[in-house]
Enzyme design. Structure first.
Site, PDB file in Angstrom:
ATOM      1  N   CYS A  25       0.826  -1.220   0.000  1.00 54.17           N
ATOM      2  CA  CYS A  25       0.000   0.000   0.000  1.00 54.17           C
ATOM      3  C   CYS A  25       0.861   1.271   0.000  1.00 54.17           C
ATOM      4  CB  CYS A  25      -0.932  -0.001   1.192  1.00 54.17           C
ATOM      5  SG  CYS A  25      -0.134  -0.461   2.746  1.00 54.17           S
ATOM      6  N   HIS A  33      10.217   1.023   2.616  1.00 52.60           N
ATOM      7  CA  HIS A  33       9.370   1.534   1.525  1.00 52.60           C
ATOM      8  C   HIS A  33      10.197   2.062   0.360  1.00 52.60           C
ATOM      9  CE1 HIS A  33       7.421   1.941   5.500  1.00 52.60           C
ATOM     10  NE2 HIS A  33       6.493   1.248   4.866  1.00 52.60           N
ATOM     11  N   GLN A  66      -4.867   2.179   3.327  1.00 56.33           N
ATOM     12  CA  GLN A  66      -4.079   0.951   3.141  1.00 56.33           C
ATOM     13  C   GLN A  66      -4.907  -0.251   2.702  1.00 56.33           C
ATOM     14  OE1 GLN A  66      -4.891   2.264   6.106  1.00 56.33           O
ATOM     15  NE2 GLN A  66      -5.920   0.599   7.184  1.00 56.33           N
ATOM     16  N   HIS A 106      -2.585   5.743   6.133  1.00 51.69           N
ATOM     17  CA  HIS A 106      -1.218   6.254   6.264  1.00 51.69           C
ATOM     18  C   HIS A 106      -1.197   7.703   5.762  1.00 51.69           C
ATOM     19  CE1 HIS A 106       0.019   2.019   6.377  1.00 51.69           C
ATOM     20  NE2 HIS A 106      -0.364   1.827   5.139  1.00 51.69           N
TER      21      HIS A 106
HETATM   22  P1  NAD Z   1      -5.386 -10.809   5.968  1.00 45.10           P
HETATM   23  O1  NAD Z   1      -4.778 -11.507   7.137  1.00 45.10           O
HETATM   24  O2  NAD Z   1      -6.449  -9.809   6.176  1.00 45.10           O
HETATM   25  O3  NAD Z   1      -5.943 -11.884   4.947  1.00 45.10           O
HETATM   26  C1  NAD Z   1      -5.277 -13.058   4.610  1.00 45.10           C
HETATM   27  C2  NAD Z   1      -6.266 -14.141   4.278  1.00 45.10           C
HETATM   28  O4  NAD Z   1      -5.544 -15.337   3.993  1.00 45.10           O
HETATM   29  C3  NAD Z   1      -7.225 -14.477   5.424  1.00 45.10           C
HETATM   30  O5  NAD Z   1      -8.482 -14.792   4.852  1.00 45.10           O
HETATM   31  C4  NAD Z   1      -6.612 -15.726   6.047  1.00 45.10           C
HETATM   32  O6  NAD Z   1      -7.591 -16.539   6.668  1.00 45.10           O
HETATM   33  C5  NAD Z   1      -6.057 -16.398   4.815  1.00 45.10           C
HETATM   34  N1  NAD Z   1      -4.979 -17.344   5.092  1.00 45.10           N
HETATM   35  C6  NAD Z   1      -4.183 -17.416   6.174  1.00 45.10           C
HETATM   36  N2  NAD Z   1      -3.302 -18.417   6.031  1.00 45.10           N
HETATM   37  C7  NAD Z   1      -3.562 -18.961   4.831  1.00 45.10           C
HETATM   38  C8  NAD Z   1      -3.020 -20.050   4.137  1.00 45.10           C
HETATM   39  N3  NAD Z   1      -2.001 -20.778   4.615  1.00 45.10           N
HETATM   40  N4  NAD Z   1      -3.542 -20.356   2.916  1.00 45.10           N
HETATM   41  C9  NAD Z   1      -4.563 -19.641   2.382  1.00 45.10           C
HETATM   42  N5  NAD Z   1      -5.117 -18.604   3.012  1.00 45.10           N
HETATM   43  C10 NAD Z   1      -4.628 -18.281   4.228  1.00 45.10           C
HETATM   44  O7  NAD Z   1      -4.158 -10.171   5.184  1.00 45.10           O
HETATM   45  P2  NAD Z   1      -4.202  -8.921   4.207  1.00 45.10           P
HETATM   46  O8  NAD Z   1      -4.058  -7.676   5.015  1.00 45.10           O
HETATM   47  O9  NAD Z   1      -5.331  -9.034   3.262  1.00 45.10           O
HETATM   48  O10 NAD Z   1      -2.815  -9.103   3.464  1.00 45.10           O
HETATM   49  C11 NAD Z   1      -2.683  -9.967   2.350  1.00 45.10           C
HETATM   50  C12 NAD Z   1      -1.478  -9.529   1.555  1.00 45.10           C
HETATM   51  O11 NAD Z   1      -1.707  -8.203   1.080  1.00 45.10           O
HETATM   52  C13 NAD Z   1      -0.164  -9.478   2.336  1.00 45.10           C
HETATM   53  O12 NAD Z   1       0.888  -9.793   1.459  1.00 45.10           O
HETATM   54  C14 NAD Z   1      -0.076  -8.019   2.750  1.00 45.10           C
HETATM   55  O13 NAD Z   1       1.231  -7.617   3.002  1.00 45.10           O
HETATM   56  C15 NAD Z   1      -0.649  -7.347   1.516  1.00 45.10           C
HETATM   57  N6  NAD Z   1      -1.198  -6.009   1.751  1.00 45.10           N
HETATM   58  C16 NAD Z   1      -1.936  -5.730   2.869  1.00 45.10           C
HETATM   59  C17 NAD Z   1      -2.413  -4.453   3.052  1.00 45.10           C
HETATM   60  C18 NAD Z   1      -3.195  -4.068   4.268  1.00 45.10           C
HETATM   61  O14 NAD Z   1      -3.159  -2.906   4.651  1.00 45.10           O
HETATM   62  N7  NAD Z   1      -3.912  -4.953   4.907  1.00 45.10           N
HETATM   63  C19 NAD Z   1      -2.179  -3.458   2.085  1.00 45.10           C
HETATM   64  C20 NAD Z   1      -1.478  -3.783   0.934  1.00 45.10           C
HETATM   65  C21 NAD Z   1      -0.979  -5.061   0.778  1.00 45.10           C
END
Ligand code: NAD
Length: 340
Positions: free
Chosen positions: A140, A194, A300, A220
């Site tokens: 993000c 970053h 984010q 952010h």
């Molecule tokens: P999250 O924890 O909200 O979601 C992850 C999902 O994956 C959940 O549904 C969880 O149950 C599932 N999960 C957990 N272990 C798993 C497994 N072994 N196999 C399959 N599914 C599984 O996470 P998020 O915030 O959505 O982040 C996901 C990705 O996006 C990460 O790489 C994160 O860095 C990136 N990201 C997050 C944000 C943010 O602000 N939340 C922003 C940009 C990028």
């Protein structure tokens, strides 16, 4: 024919990307993979999505009365491309499975850059992702940085960028994350990661970022300082920003906090109060010859959603040009329209 897409991981990012896929005229959302039958699974069920899970977890879902359409492998057999939105570093553990099914995959910014052939931002390097098998949509903060850097680069070659990032501590649902009090240097010794992540996309850019984490879930804030190769005016900077897709300008006289911004997004009917754009405070734009400073907010949970959609179009070669993909994505998500 529509491109068939699956989403592995239905959390903060996965659920939003799944929703966005379902709005695209050239994509079909086949289903989503959940590992646990938790409250987010309930949200997927209520939204009428097809749920897939890991073979060993099917019984747990049935015990909760949740219908499962199949395993991750069944989903991979039914799609052209998978969006991996599992937690950071988990996506890489799935890469072998995606490879064994010869499926293209879009990974997220929580993975190391080497998970993919290209680290991606639609405005900056859409063309590099065309036809690739593995693409990583940067995080993000990096997405926010790259959009603004792209806009300013249309005015002049950039000599350097220095940035100060105020990071939200957690997303709303993350009940075990903090801090709930205090400001944390992240890390004490710069640069924060970053800037390094920006360099996975813009390899030669001179950029340094400092970051601190603060107790908020809303968004952010970034303050950037550019040194350009030529002098510019603030009107030129404001024009460049407002003419760039996915950048919105707001008036600090009306809105001066992330709280008001997110509330306004809710008031105006944005789904979940989501803001897909960088929101730049027009009053924050300060120009002194070849130096430019500005401040913007990054929601984010939402900002990478349009980039995931464009990444799908790029790997599937649905559109050869960034602007054509961005136009479809932005129209479907109402980007910029809600506040203009
Ligand atoms: P999250 O924890 O909200 O979601 C992850 C999902 O994956 C959940 O549904 C969880 O149950 C599932 N999960 C957990 N272990 C798993 C497994 N072994 N196999 C399959 N599914 C599984 O996470 P998020 O915030 O959505 O982040 C996901 C990705 O996006 C990460 O790489 C994160 O860095 C990136 N990201 C997050 C944000 C943010 O602000 N939340 C922003 C940009 C990028």
């Amino acid at each position: 024919m529509k491109v068939r897409v699956g989403v592995n991981g239905y959390g903060t990012i996965g659920k939003r990307v799944a929703w966005a896929i379902s709005l695209q005229p050239d994509m079909e959302l086949v289903g989503v993979v959940k590992t646990k039958p938790n409250w987010e699974t309930l949200s997927a069920v209520k939204r009428g999505l097809r749920i897939y899970t890991l073979k060993e977890n099917i019984r747990e879902f049935h015990a909760r009365g949740i219908e499962v359409h199949g395993t991750l492998e069944d989903l991979l057999n039914s799609v052209d491309v998978i969006v991996d939105a599992t937690p950071g570093d988990v996506g890489a553990t799935y890469k072998k499975i995606y490879e064994s099914f010869a499926r293209k995959a879009v990974f997220q910014g929580g993975e190391e850059p080497d998970v993919a052939e290209v680290s991606f931002n639609a405005l900056v390097n859409y063309g590099e992702a065309l036809g690739k098998n593995y693409v990583r949509v940067v995080s993000c903060n990096t997405t926010g940085l790259l959009r603004v850097i792209y806009a300013v680069s249309k005015l002049s070659k950039i000599r350097s960028v220095r940035g100060f990032i105020v990071r939200r501590a957690a997303d709303l649902k993350e009940i075990k994350k903090g801090p709930v009090e205090g400001v944390v240097l992240d890390p004490p010794k710069p640069p924060s990661h970053h800037a390094l992540d920006v360099n996975t996309v813009l390899k030669d850019l001179d950029i340094v970022t400092y970051a601190v984490v603060v107790p908020t879930t809303l968004a952010h804030i970034h303050t950037l300082h550019f040194v350009l190769e030529r002098s510019v005016t603030s009107d030129e900077v404001l024009d460049a920003l407002s003419n760039t897709p996915r950048i919105l300008l707001v008036d600090g006289g009306l809105i001066k906090s992330t709280a008001e911004l997110r509330e306004l997004a809710r008031d105006l009917g944005r789904p979940q109060g989501d803001i897909f754009e960088n929101v730049v405070w027009s009053d924050s734009v300060l120009v002194r010859g070849d130096e430019v400073m500005l401040t913007y907010a990054v929601h984010q949970e939402a900002i990478v959603v349009p980039e995931n959609i464009d990444a799908i179009r790029a790997v599937m070669r649905l559109k050869e040009k960034a602007e054509d993909s961005i136009k479809i994505t932005d129209e479907s998500l109402g980007i910029k329209r809600w506040l203009q």
